[in-house]
Design an enzyme around this catalytic site. Structure first.
Site, PDB file in Angstrom:
ATOM      1  CB  ILE A 136      -6.945  -1.007   2.752  1.00  0.00           C
ATOM      2  CG1 ILE A 136      -6.125  -0.079   1.754  1.00  0.00           C
ATOM      3  CG2 ILE A 136      -7.678  -1.959   2.046  1.00  0.00           C
ATOM      4  CD1 ILE A 136      -5.187  -0.866   0.871  1.00  0.00           C
ATOM      5  CG  ASP A 137      -7.262  -0.156   8.511  1.00  0.00           C
ATOM      6  OD1 ASP A 137      -8.194   0.502   8.342  1.00  0.00           O
ATOM      7  OD2 ASP A 137      -6.868  -0.863   9.150  1.00  0.00           O
ATOM      8  CE  LYS A 138      -0.520   7.938   7.694  1.00  0.00           C
ATOM      9  NZ  LYS A 138      -0.482   8.844   8.893  1.00  0.00           N
TER      10      LYS A 138
END
Length: 305
Positions: A136-138
């Site tokens: 999942i994105d930062k």
């Protein structure tokens, strides 16, 4: 960077580039696919997909980045562990934490923290991404599952591939969605005008499908729940921007006037089969404090109207 050039002759023509060139180059399937995904496999100076069929006299160019030594160090970290056993660990990832390092990453990542906690992770994804089944994105918060051994990793990866692992996200988007649910089926690839972004495009793209349903409507926003049928980079963010409802505070895809310090996107549920027990597991985690506070503020504003 090393460059491999191959002129397609009769023995290579009419065959898929991935299947035939694996034998010719000696790359593993995973490594070759990585090069394809990064746009480093070219035919007649144009990037191609792994299913491209070779033609007589095609000039194949493969650009191979130089290997870099990298020592992945365990880093003590306060992890929010939702579930753990001998095979898997599921973590509620906070905003601002990168899942795994890259050769240019200087900060500690989730992988560094998990290595400190359990000392061993599956090695299928190589030295930079041990244990990483999905990402999942930062600045996206919420649940992520990691594998402690190769058998668990392969079993979980198969569920991702055949779409039996269900991942659900809450997202607050700009604008009021009038229909109660919908499906966005639009391919995603690298944005040709900005290599730091993804976009809906038919060029060098992959299938991407997102389903959503409306949870609550506000005067200028909508709270939705999204389910991923595929796992493309920035998928929900790109798809919601594509249909005109970008995620609130998204630093890349929201209008400049509404960008913030991290998109209001939270992976709140994981539904999968356990790799050892073969039992169905459904794990959930609540919204992070900043997301909940934003909703509370909207509720107060609505109450005053």
């Amino acid at each position: 960077m090393d460059t491999i050039e191959i002129l397609v002759d009769e023995t290579l023509a009419k065959q898929r580039i991935d299947k035939r060139l694996l034998e010719t180059t000696g790359f593993s399937r995973t490594r070759f696919q990585q090069l394809v995904d990064e746009g480093l496999v070219l035919v007649n100076d144009e990037p191609v997909k792994s299913n491209y069929k070779l033609r007589l006299n095609d000039l194949v160019t493969i650009e191979v980045p130089e290997a870099e030594e990298y020592n992945l160090e365990p880093v003590e970290m306060d992890l929010d562990i939702v579930y753990e056993d001998a095979d898997i660990i599921v973590i509620n990832k906070p905003r601002g934490l990168i899942v795994h390092p890259t050769p240019t990453t200087k900060e500690a990542t989730l992988v560094n923290g998990v290595l400190y906690h359990c000392r061993d992770l599956s090695g299928i994804n190589g030295v930079l991404r041990p244990g990483v089944v999905h990402r999942i994105d930062k600045d996206t918060t919420g649940l992520i599952i990691m594998a402690k051994n190769d058998e668990a990793h392969q079993f979980l990866a198969a569920q991702l591939a055949d779409k039996t692992m269900n991942r659900k996200y809450y997202a607050l988007v700009n604008g009021v969605i009038q229909h109660d649910n919908g499906t966005i089926d639009a391919p995603i690839g690298r944005d040709p005008n900005d290599r730091q972004k993804m976009a809906v495009t038919d060029k060098n793209s992959k299938e991407a499908i997102t389903r959503f349903k409306v949870i609550k409507r506000y005067r200028k926003h909508t709270l939705i729940e999204c389910s991923l049928l595929t796992g493309r980079t920035h998928q929900i963010r790109v798809h919601m921007e594509y249909i005109g409802y970008p995620v609130v505070n998204d630093p890349k895809y929201a209008p400049k006037r509404s960008r913030g310090n991290g998109q209001l996107l939270h992976a709140h549920q994981l539904n999968f089969i356990h790799p050892r027990t073969r039992q169905q597991m459904v794990l959930e985690c609540p919204l992070p404090a900043d997301f909940q506070e934003y909703l509370d503020q909207l509720d107060k504003q609505e109450a005053r109207l």
